[in-house]
Design a protein around this motif. Structure first.
Motif, PDB file in Angstrom:
ATOM      1  N   ILE A 107       1.372  -1.111   0.303  1.00 44.97           N
ATOM      2  CA  ILE A 107       0.204  -0.318   0.228  1.00 44.97           C
ATOM      3  C   ILE A 107       0.694   1.118   0.038  1.00 44.97           C
ATOM      4  CG2 ILE A 107      -1.886   1.397   1.105  1.00 44.97           C
ATOM      5  CD1 ILE A 107      -2.718  -1.887   2.345  1.00 44.97           C
ATOM      6  N   LEU A 108       0.803   2.157  -1.548  1.00 54.46           N
ATOM      7  CA  LEU A 108       1.436   3.482  -1.323  1.00 54.46           C
ATOM      8  C   LEU A 108       0.770   3.897  -0.696  1.00 54.46           C
ATOM      9  CD1 LEU A 108       4.014   4.875  -2.234  1.00 54.46           C
ATOM     10  CD2 LEU A 108       2.914   5.100  -4.371  1.00 54.46           C
ATOM     11  N   LEU A 109       0.668   5.285   0.092  1.00 54.49           N
ATOM     12  CA  LEU A 109       0.698   6.392   0.403  1.00 54.49           C
ATOM     13  C   LEU A 109       0.423   7.472  -0.144  1.00 54.49           C
ATOM     14  CD1 LEU A 109       1.483   6.223   5.119  1.00 54.49           C
ATOM     15  CD2 LEU A 109      -0.192   5.202   3.278  1.00 54.49           C
ATOM     16  N   THR A 143      -0.413  12.753   2.958  1.00 57.62           N
ATOM     17  CA  THR A 143       0.144  11.133   3.233  1.00 57.62           C
ATOM     18  C   THR A 143      -0.197  11.621   4.881  1.00 57.62           C
ATOM     19  OG1 THR A 143       2.036  11.805   2.608  1.00 57.62           O
ATOM     20  CG2 THR A 143       2.435  10.212   3.326  1.00 57.62           C
ATOM     21  N   GLU A 144      -0.385  12.467   5.578  1.00 58.10           N
ATOM     22  CA  GLU A 144      -1.135  12.581   7.186  1.00 58.10           C
ATOM     23  C   GLU A 144      -2.811  11.972   7.220  1.00 58.10           C
ATOM     24  OE1 GLU A 144      -0.311  16.469   8.916  1.00 58.10           O
ATOM     25  OE2 GLU A 144       1.132  16.394   7.892  1.00 58.10           O
ATOM     26  N   ASP A 145      -3.040  12.645   6.107  1.00 62.12           N
ATOM     27  CA  ASP A 145      -4.497  12.133   6.398  1.00 62.12           C
ATOM     28  C   ASP A 145      -4.563  10.263   6.126  1.00 62.12           C
ATOM     29  OD1 ASP A 145      -5.544  14.208   6.777  1.00 62.12           O
ATOM     30  OD2 ASP A 145      -6.113  15.521   5.209  1.00 62.12           O
ATOM     31  N   ALA A 146      -3.824   9.673   5.108  1.00 63.72           N
ATOM     32  CA  ALA A 146      -3.667   8.793   4.214  1.00 63.72           C
ATOM     33  C   ALA A 146      -3.953   7.642   6.092  1.00 63.72           C
ATOM     34  CB  ALA A 146      -3.105   7.998   3.615  1.00 63.72           C
ATOM     35  N   VAL A 147      -2.428   8.195   6.208  1.00 65.96           N
ATOM     36  CA  VAL A 147      -1.560   7.152   7.664  1.00 65.96           C
ATOM     37  C   VAL A 147      -3.494   7.108   8.582  1.00 65.96           C
ATOM     38  CG1 VAL A 147      -0.014   7.596   9.182  1.00 65.96           C
ATOM     39  CG2 VAL A 147       0.139   8.085   7.284  1.00 65.96           C
ATOM     40  N   ARG A 148      -3.377   7.733   9.069  1.00 68.47           N
ATOM     41  CA  ARG A 148      -4.924   8.273  10.292  1.00 68.47           C
ATOM     42  C   ARG A 148      -5.799   7.112   9.753  1.00 68.47           C
ATOM     43  NH1 ARG A 148      -4.185  14.146   9.551  1.00 68.47           N
ATOM     44  NH2 ARG A 148      -2.568  14.667  11.405  1.00 68.47           N
ATOM     45  N   GLN A 149      -6.366   6.769   8.572  1.00 74.45           N
ATOM     46  CA  GLN A 149      -7.304   6.220   8.074  1.00 74.45           C
ATOM     47  C   GLN A 149      -6.525   4.253   8.608  1.00 74.45           C
ATOM     48  OE1 GLN A 149      -9.975   7.254   6.674  1.00 74.45           O
ATOM     49  NE2 GLN A 149      -8.476   9.431   6.884  1.00 74.45           N
ATOM     50  N   LEU A 150      -5.329   4.376   9.291  1.00 74.83           N
ATOM     51  CA  LEU A 150      -4.464   2.945   8.665  1.00 74.83           C
ATOM     52  C   LEU A 150      -4.441   3.141  10.795  1.00 74.83           C
ATOM     53  CD1 LEU A 150      -2.519   3.568   6.005  1.00 74.83           C
ATOM     54  CD2 LEU A 150      -4.828   2.080   6.383  1.00 74.83           C
ATOM     55  N   VAL A 186       8.447  15.392   9.649  1.00 76.52           N
ATOM     56  CA  VAL A 186       8.014  15.397  11.239  1.00 76.52           C
ATOM     57  C   VAL A 186       6.266  14.881  11.383  1.00 76.52           C
ATOM     58  CG1 VAL A 186       7.635  16.216  13.892  1.00 76.52           C
ATOM     59  CG2 VAL A 186       9.985  16.416  11.740  1.00 76.52           C
ATOM     60  N   PRO A 187       5.457  15.830  11.006  1.00 78.96           N
ATOM     61  CA  PRO A 187       4.017  15.400  11.135  1.00 78.96           C
ATOM     62  C   PRO A 187       3.801  13.986  10.332  1.00 78.96           C
ATOM     63  CG  PRO A 187       4.247  17.570   9.775  1.00 78.96           C
ATOM     64  CD  PRO A 187       6.266  17.172   9.842  1.00 78.96           C
ATOM     65  N   VAL A 188       3.878  13.885   9.178  1.00 72.78           N
ATOM     66  CA  VAL A 188       4.030  12.382   8.540  1.00 72.78           C
ATOM     67  C   VAL A 188       4.344  11.095   9.944  1.00 72.78           C
ATOM     68  CG1 VAL A 188       4.196  10.456   7.043  1.00 72.78           C
ATOM     69  CG2 VAL A 188       4.069  13.141   6.655  1.00 72.78           C
ATOM     70  N   ARG A 195       5.127  11.709  12.520  1.00 77.20           N
ATOM     71  CA  ARG A 195       4.291  11.885  14.524  1.00 77.20           C
ATOM     72  C   ARG A 195       2.999  10.891  14.024  1.00 77.20           C
ATOM     73  NH1 ARG A 195       4.933  18.087  16.424  1.00 77.20           N
ATOM     74  NH2 ARG A 195       6.795  17.759  17.060  1.00 77.20           N
ATOM     75  N   ALA A 196       1.648  11.008  13.211  1.00 78.09           N
ATOM     76  CA  ALA A 196       1.085  10.334  11.964  1.00 78.09           C
ATOM     77  C   ALA A 196       1.417   8.895  12.374  1.00 78.09           C
ATOM     78  CB  ALA A 196       0.730  11.126  11.016  1.00 78.09           C
ATOM     79  N   MET A 197       2.443   8.287  11.635  1.00 81.45           N
ATOM     80  CA  MET A 197       2.830   6.843  12.096  1.00 81.45           C
ATOM     81  C   MET A 197       2.737   6.616  13.357  1.00 81.45           C
ATOM     82  SD  MET A 197       4.930   6.136   8.961  1.00 81.45           S
ATOM     83  CE  MET A 197       4.471   6.807   6.740  1.00 81.45           C
ATOM     84  N   ILE A 198       3.014   6.966  13.880  1.00 81.62           N
ATOM     85  CA  ILE A 198       3.371   6.631  15.571  1.00 81.62           C
ATOM     86  C   ILE A 198       2.408   6.032  16.007  1.00 81.62           C
ATOM     87  CG2 ILE A 198       4.451   7.005  18.152  1.00 81.62           C
ATOM     88  CD1 ILE A 198       6.368   8.579  16.458  1.00 81.62           C
ATOM     89  N   ALA A 199       1.439   7.300  16.133  1.00 84.21           N
ATOM     90  CA  ALA A 199       0.176   7.108  16.447  1.00 84.21           C
ATOM     91  C   ALA A 199      -0.753   6.203  16.201  1.00 84.21           C
ATOM     92  CB  ALA A 199      -0.705   8.495  16.630  1.00 84.21           C
ATOM     93  N   ALA A 200      -0.169   5.888  14.600  1.00 78.96           N
ATOM     94  CA  ALA A 200      -1.173   4.759  14.000  1.00 78.96           C
ATOM     95  C   ALA A 200       0.034   3.296  14.441  1.00 78.96           C
ATOM     96  CB  ALA A 200      -1.302   4.884  12.404  1.00 78.96           C
ATOM     97  N   ALA A 201       0.116   3.093  14.723  1.00 77.23           N
ATOM     98  CA  ALA A 201       0.864   1.492  15.320  1.00 77.23           C
ATOM     99  C   ALA A 201       1.037   1.295  16.494  1.00 77.23           C
ATOM    100  CB  ALA A 201       2.240   1.952  15.035  1.00 77.23           C
ATOM    101  N   ASP A 202       0.855   0.132  16.784  1.00 76.06           N
ATOM    102  CA  ASP A 202       1.254  -1.074  17.849  1.00 76.06           C
ATOM    103  C   ASP A 202       2.217  -0.713  18.362  1.00 76.06           C
ATOM    104  OD1 ASP A 202      -1.910  -1.020  17.988  1.00 76.06           O
ATOM    105  OD2 ASP A 202      -1.753  -3.294  16.791  1.00 76.06           O
ATOM    106  N   GLN A 203       3.103  -0.881  17.881  1.00 77.72           N
ATOM    107  CA  GLN A 203       4.754  -1.576  18.009  1.00 77.72           C
ATOM    108  C   GLN A 203       5.482   0.179  17.433  1.00 77.72           C
ATOM    109  OE1 GLN A 203       7.040  -4.719  17.609  1.00 77.72           O
ATOM    110  NE2 GLN A 203       7.460  -4.324  19.629  1.00 77.72           N
TER     111      GLN A 203
END
Length: 250
Positions: free
Chosen positions: A136-138, A154-161, A187-189, A191-199
């Protein structure tokens, strides 16, 4: 403020934030817009920036290319990536950050039955031929020189995942375990990835301690694991462990 100092501050701002308007530069440096325009004209003559409507952007050639960065500490990066690949299980849903070490991880994921979500175009190119990987390419704005996608799309896409694991790169890790970057637009991307991951798993070779960067990505409390070849006595490793981060030495 001396002209040379203004030139330095202007270039620091453009490298960190991308295109910036004359108005913003004048406000930050505390000088008139006429002074900023003269400074930009001089810097353009030196080949350091490109004028854009209402402002300027740093010359793309000033940022090290993805290919150039990939040659730095390449053996250490590959060893770290190989170890990180051992943490991946079939069926995992992964977020892969930008960066050359994360790209090396992608190399070691080929043939695995996993789902990979990424804004790293080098990772996309690496895994595209592999039918076993759900890729999946963001979306986002293309940073051609560094093969990444950035911006609000990119940030919005990450928030859906939602991902089980995020493998993240960095420009630097400070003595207190804080993760920093040299490029504000990334940086914002992250941070969004950190929020979207369990680990959250940080991949950082020894040169990243302390490395470079002034833009704060996260504190050590946001990390779960750090995979590195840094020396055991590195101060930041102690800070990471004190914050409950598992440090895996390669």
């Amino acid at each position: 403020m001396l002209a040379q100092r203004r030139y330095e501050l202007i270039m620091q701002t453009l490298r960190a934030e991308g295109p910036v308007s004359v108005t913003v530069l004048g406000t930050r440096l505390g000088v008139s817009q006429a002074t900023i325009r003269r400074d930009l004209a001089w810097l353009e003559e030196q080949g350091l920036l490109t004028r854009v409507r209402g402002g300027a952007a740093a010359s793309p050639s000033l940022e090290p290319s993805f290919a150039a960065v990939a040659t730095e500490a390449h053996r250490a990066k590959d060893a770290i990536a190989r170890r990180a690949a051992g943490m991946v299980e079939d069926g995992d849903v992964l977020l892969l950050d930008i960066g050359t070490t994360v790209h090396r991880l992608a190399v070691h994921l080929r043939g695995r039955k996993v789902t990979v979500m990424t804004a790293n175009m080098a990772v996309y190119e690496e895994l595209l031929p592999d039918p076993d990987i759900e890729l999946i390419l963001l979306g986002g704005v293309v940073r051609r020189n560094y093969k990444s996608l950035v911006g609000f799309l990119t940030e919005d896409a990450v928030r859906q995942l939602r991902a089980g694991k995020l493998f993240m790169g960095t420009s630097g890790v400070r003595a207190d375990g804080a993760v920093v970057d040299t490029t504000v637009v990334e940086v914002p991307v992250r941070r969004a990835m950190i929020a979207a991951a369990d680990q959250v798993i940080l991949l950082a070779d020894a040169e990243k301690f302390p490395g470079t960067g002034f833009a704060s990505v996260c504190g050590p409390d946001a990390l779960d694991v750090v995979v590195t070849d840094a020396d055991e006595g590195t101060e930041a490793l102690g800070a990471l462990r004190e914050n409950g981060v598992k440090v895996v030495l390669v």
